[in-house]
Design a protein around this motif. Sequence first.
Motif, PDB file in Angstrom:
ATOM      1  N   ALA A  52      34.502  28.361 -34.336  1.00 40.11           N
ATOM      2  CA  ALA A  52      33.909  29.646 -33.977  1.00 40.11           C
ATOM      3  C   ALA A  52      33.437  30.288 -35.276  1.00 40.11           C
ATOM      4  N   HIS A  53      32.175  30.076 -35.601  1.00 34.90           N
ATOM      5  CA  HIS A  53      31.633  30.522 -36.886  1.00 34.90           C
ATOM      6  C   HIS A  53      30.678  31.695 -36.659  1.00 34.90           C
ATOM      7  N   LEU A  54      31.100  32.867 -37.077  1.00 31.19           N
ATOM      8  CA  LEU A  54      30.268  34.060 -37.029  1.00 31.19           C
ATOM      9  C   LEU A  54      30.015  34.518 -38.459  1.00 31.19           C
ATOM     10  N   ALA A  55      28.748  34.741 -38.780  1.00 29.34           N
ATOM     11  CA  ALA A  55      28.388  35.117 -40.145  1.00 29.34           C
ATOM     12  C   ALA A  55      27.175  36.032 -40.099  1.00 29.34           C
ATOM     13  N   VAL A 103      24.490  26.794 -30.923  1.00 28.84           N
ATOM     14  CA  VAL A 103      24.094  27.750 -31.959  1.00 28.84           C
ATOM     15  C   VAL A 103      23.412  28.936 -31.289  1.00 28.84           C
ATOM     16  N   ALA A 104      23.980  30.126 -31.469  1.00 27.34           N
ATOM     17  CA  ALA A 104      23.434  31.351 -30.872  1.00 27.34           C
ATOM     18  C   ALA A 104      23.096  31.155 -29.399  1.00 27.34           C
ATOM     19  N   PRO A 105      24.055  30.641 -28.609  1.00 27.45           N
ATOM     20  CA  PRO A 105      23.754  30.392 -27.195  1.00 27.45           C
ATOM     21  C   PRO A 105      23.383  31.670 -26.460  1.00 27.45           C
ATOM     22  N   ALA A 106      22.442  31.562 -25.527  1.00 24.79           N
ATOM     23  CA  ALA A 106      21.918  32.725 -24.806  1.00 24.79           C
ATOM     24  C   ALA A 106      22.896  33.159 -23.719  1.00 24.79           C
ATOM     25  N   SER A 141      17.353  33.823 -35.950  1.00 28.80           N
ATOM     26  CA  SER A 141      16.210  33.459 -36.776  1.00 28.80           C
ATOM     27  C   SER A 141      16.332  32.039 -37.308  1.00 28.80           C
ATOM     28  N   PRO A 142      15.193  31.417 -37.654  1.00 25.68           N
ATOM     29  CA  PRO A 142      15.245  30.076 -38.248  1.00 25.68           C
ATOM     30  C   PRO A 142      16.129  30.012 -39.481  1.00 25.68           C
ATOM     31  N   ARG A 143      16.150  31.084 -40.273  1.00 28.08           N
ATOM     32  CA  ARG A 143      16.968  31.077 -41.482  1.00 28.08           C
ATOM     33  C   ARG A 143      18.446  30.909 -41.139  1.00 28.08           C
ATOM     34  N   PHE A 144      18.927  31.666 -40.159  1.00 23.62           N
ATOM     35  CA  PHE A 144      20.333  31.519 -39.786  1.00 23.62           C
ATOM     36  C   PHE A 144      20.575  30.147 -39.149  1.00 23.62           C
ATOM     37  N   PHE A 145      19.661  29.699 -38.295  1.00 21.63           N
ATOM     38  CA  PHE A 145      19.852  28.405 -37.645  1.00 21.63           C
ATOM     39  C   PHE A 145      19.975  27.293 -38.686  1.00 21.63           C
ATOM     40  N   ILE A 157      30.881  26.772 -31.829  1.00 16.40           N
ATOM     41  CA  ILE A 157      29.971  27.891 -31.598  1.00 16.40           C
ATOM     42  C   ILE A 157      29.601  28.514 -32.939  1.00 16.40           C
ATOM     43  N   TRP A 158      28.310  28.738 -33.143  1.00  8.49           N
ATOM     44  CA  TRP A 158      27.807  29.404 -34.357  1.00  8.49           C
ATOM     45  C   TRP A 158      26.894  30.552 -33.925  1.00  8.49           C
ATOM     46  N   CYS A 159      27.025  31.707 -34.559  1.00  7.85           N
ATOM     47  CA  CYS A 159      26.146  32.819 -34.199  1.00  7.85           C
ATOM     48  C   CYS A 159      26.110  33.841 -35.328  1.00  7.85           C
TER      49      CYS A 159
END
Length: 225
Positions: free
Chosen positions: A194-197, A129-132, A202-206, A170-172
Amino acid sequence: MVYTLPRRTPPHGMPMVVLLHGRGSVARRAGPGSLMTRLGDAVADGRIPALGFVAVDGGSTYWHEHHRGDDPMSMLLEEVPEWLRARGLAGTDGTPFASAGISMGGFGALLYARRRSERGRPVRAVGAVAPALMSWRRMRKRRVWRSKAEWTSMDPLHNVEALSNVPTGIWCGTEDPFINGVRTFIERADPEIAHLAPGSHSPRFFRSTVPGLLDFLGKHTPRQV
């Protein structure tokens, strides 16, 4: 060492996911705030098989040995299975079937999955999730790499082929500072999910990614313990 379990007394040998925390965080904050509740509900409803998460404190060095003798990746590969086996979790040998993580933990989850493949014991799935994922110019400011060559040798963007046979999710958020690196990874790796939204780092997106992450991991959970 922190466990997130679907119920107080899990079945013996219950499959486990190693969950890696982000930069500046600790094991207790490794997962999104809604993970425990949603996991319990999903297992109770029969939507996914029983599975759990285990998190450990790994510092802020992107899950590799930056200071000699302090090697969080070796801890994940060598020690965590021993601790899980001693508690009757993760099959008969204590090996997690999957890895997952947020931000730096997403970077680490992808690296962990690669290391498992290199050992001939690949994970069944890896969720990030949102990998750096970023450029060396940005990454070098973290001061956790001895050189650009060391970072390149571990950066998932430079080693996409290492996970070619591992189911990857992957989510971001599209307003996340890592979105460019994530888009590049998706283009190169063609992950299963591959989920992009809309959303930020932020915690809300996570929290919003938890249902999809659980469904993805549930799909790849071993049915026989």
